[in-house]
Design an enzyme around this catalytic site. Structure first.
Site, short mmCIF file in Angstrom:
data_model
loop_
_atom_site.label_atom_id
_atom_site.label_comp_id
_atom_site.label_asym_id
_atom_site.label_seq_id
_atom_site.Cartn_x
_atom_site.Cartn_y
_atom_site.Cartn_z
N GLU A 9 65.85 -4.40 17.63
CA GLU A 9 66.78 -4.40 16.40
C GLU A 9 66.96 -3.24 15.65
OE1 GLU A 9 69.60 -5.86 13.56
OE2 GLU A 9 69.16 -6.01 15.66
N LYS A 66 70.06 -0.80 14.77
CA LYS A 66 70.33 -0.39 13.40
C LYS A 66 70.40 0.95 13.09
CE LYS A 66 71.17 -4.17 11.92
NZ LYS A 66 71.75 -4.32 13.22
N HIS A 74 55.93 3.48 31.80
CA HIS A 74 56.93 3.35 32.89
C HIS A 74 58.20 4.27 32.59
CE1 HIS A 74 54.59 0.35 35.03
NE2 HIS A 74 54.29 0.02 33.57
#
Length: 611
Positions: A484, A488, A507
């Site tokens: 999130e 934003k 990774h």
């Protein structure tokens, strides 16, 4: 998505339309236009850019008793004056504004060109008005009948408002898959894509359902179902929406106002539902469906964008507390893929607007397969609220900024309550729930304390406003928070940012880390604290610059991080409600420093009502 406003009544339409278009700017748009019906003529002005630019070209005498307006977010055709709405038919007698997509526009355009009709724009909307005009001329029908007949050949989604020079005081409206609401005033009628442009004039609203057509005149309206051509009696609802709720209230941007409202919005999401004294949760919106919820074999949570991140946290709550197998799906994928959904499944949709096209389609699919459907939405009267079997309103209040903030935390709070309720009925996790209850009483105060760090976060933002890339890392409940935070930053500052589980850094993403890469690490104390400390040491070994969001008094991370943002200590399941706030503020301050349009970021719309 695109915004619609229309007016017919005893006062002039000009100021109502312009005020309505300004109310709709938050939805995201690239052009705007208006048509007034006056003295037997349709007069139209439209312009690429902002509503202020449109207003500047309107002559002083541009007014009349009825009119339509539109803010366009380009789909078919680039954002230009000629592609802006409203669109006329080639006779000049009809004008139309449209939200949605006409999927068979190319075939209709070819057919109409063969009939001698000409086109000026690249839009599917001009095809729509031209086809309605063609049907009206062929059938010698009144406009409502012509619209009804034409819609039988339209494939796609639409919210349509039309005005005709033949009926200068009327508007004709149709809905399928794109929201429209009527406002019933004193000697006047309004229509809009949401309640914002209407509440200045009336609080009496009528929500249209899919497949309905409405005819509006001064102070009266009629509604009928277009496929059967039968009248529909609609319920009028009194909306409880203050003008102050949709104004900035002294803040420079809606987004900052909405970030700062989160102590209140989280409290509102709990009010009347959480009794900390008894330790009980009550959710009236799902009470009649508890047996099916408790007996479900599996639960699907579906959403888009920020709501999908809230659903990720909700899935953790559902499995950890209620021990119900739960899967999170992008609605745009779930609607098309073969999923194991049946009468023993529950499909929960998360949406701020309640109008997200992919989420609506996923719900319709799930309902067709026999699943129980449940909506977690913000907007009363929205499509998702109406089509689901049951649901919970998040009560976040109007969210005007395109980048969602307070709706996210309210969705998380409501989903936690649902998981707690189901856990209590299943006899699961009593000790954990008791510990959460103990912290819920002080949560709004802790949110306020977290918000007070805004000035310090502005200083951090200043150090990184010129960065081209960001990496956001988190573990467990903080991984969706990292996602999130990255979203934003992308949405409002146009900086490339990626969110990852911290362990996945090795990774692939670790290849990007150097002295120019800011890495935001969401690292409150918890079960994976030692692991994330190791991740931070790996970042420092590669000269990455660390911005750490930590629980207060964390001396270990202070040794590793370039910048530390502290949040109060709270139960781990409540921690996402605090840790996301610094990431919202960081994105906000960086966007302001970069001179971006915070409330109306480029290419984005508040609600995505078409695919």
């Amino acid at each position: 998505m695109c915004g619609i406003v229309g007016y017919c009544g005893e006062k002039g339409a000009r100021e109502v339309l312009l005020a309505g278009l300004r109310r709709l700017e938050y939805r995201g748009y690239d052009s705007a236009g208006v048509t007034i019906s006056a003295k037997g003529r349709l007069i139209t002005y439209k312009k690429e850019g902002k509503v202020a630019g449109l207003e500047a070209v309107l002559p002083p005498d541009f007014d009349g008793p009825a009119g339509i307006g539109h803010t366009r977010w380009a789909t078919h055709g680039s954002p230009t004056d000629i592609n802006a709405h409203p669109h006329h038919d080639s006779t000049g007698r009809l004008a139309l504004v449209h939200n949605g997509i006409v999927e068979n526009h190319a075939a209709l355009r070819q057919f109409l060109e063969e009939q001698g009709r000409t086109f000026r724009s690249e839009t599917d909307t001009e095809v729509l008005v031209e086809y309605i005009s063609y049907v009206q001329q062929r059938e010698q029908a009144a406009l409502p009948d012509a619209l009804r007949l034409a819609l039988g050949h339209i494939v796609g989604a639409y919210g349509i408002v039309m005005v005709s020079s033949d009926q200068p005081g009327e508007l004709v409206v149709a809905k399928l898959g794109s929201p429209l609401v009527l406002g019933v005033g004193d000697g006047e009628m309004l229509v809009a894509s949401d309640a914002g442009p209407i509440v200045d004039y009336t609080r009496k609203l009528v929500y249209l359902a899919d497949g309905e057509i409405a005819v509006l005149s001064s102070g009266s309206y009629s509604v009928f179902e277009w496929a059967s051509n039968t009248a529909v009696i609609k319920a009028e609802q009194e909306v409880d929406l203050s003008l102050a709720a949709i104004e900035k209230g002294g803040y420079p941007h809606f987004m900052l106002k909405e970030i700062m409202q989160q102590a209140e919005s989280i409290s509102d999401a709990m009010r009347g539902r959480v009794d900390t004294a008894s330790g009980k949760v009550t959710l009236g919106g799902i009470n009649d469906w508890l047996d099916r919820l408790l007996d479900a074999d599996r639960m699907y949570l579906t959403a888009c964008g920020t709501s999908w991140h809230a659903a990720l946290i909700a899935a953790n709550y559902m499995e950890e507390l209620a021990e119900i197998p739960t899967r999170v799906e992008y609605a745009s994928e779930l609607r098309y893929r073969r999923a194991i959904i049946d009468g023993n499944s529950v499909v929960v949709a998360f949406s701020q607007s309640g109008e997200t096209a992919d989420t609506l389609a996923a719900l319709q699919k799930a309902s067709g397969l026999g699943a129980l459907t449940l909506g977690i939405v913000n907007t009363v009267g929205s499509s998702i609220a109406r089509i689901t079997d049951c649901g919970i309103f998040i009560h976040a209040g109007p969210e005007i900024g395109v980048a969602s903030t307070k709706a996210f935390t309210a969705q998380v709070m409501v989903s936690l309550q649902m998981a707690m309720l189901l856990a209590q009925h299943r006899g699961k996790s009593p000790e954990v729930i008791a510990a959460i209850m103990a912290d819920l009483t002080r949560l709004p105060e802790l949110v306020s304390d977290t918000l007070s760090a805004s000035e310090g976060i502005l200083e951090v933002a200043g150090a990184y406003a010129d960065s081209s890339n960001f990496l956001f890392l988190g573990r467990g409940y903080q991984f969706p928070v990292a996602l999130e935070g990255a979203l934003k930053l992308k949405e409002i500052s146009y900086i490339h940012a990626e969110g990852y589980p911290a362990a996945e850094m090795k990774h692939g993403p670790i290849a990007l880390i150097d002295e120019n890469m800011p890495v935001v690490v969401v690292a409150p104390r918890g079960r994976t604290y030692d692991k994330i400390l190791s991740n931070m040491q790996e970042i420092k070994a590669r000269h990455g610059r660390i911005i750490a969001v930590v629980t207060e008094l964390d001396s270990e991370i202070e040794k590793l991080a370039d910048h530390v943002i502290e949040v109060p200590t709270v139960h781990p399941l409540l921690m996402p409600l605090l840790t996301v706030i610094p990431l919202q503020l960081l994105a906000y301050h960086i966007a302001v420093l970069r001179g971006c349009l915070v409330d109306q970021p480029r290419n984005l719309a508040k609600s995505v009502t078409v695919e």
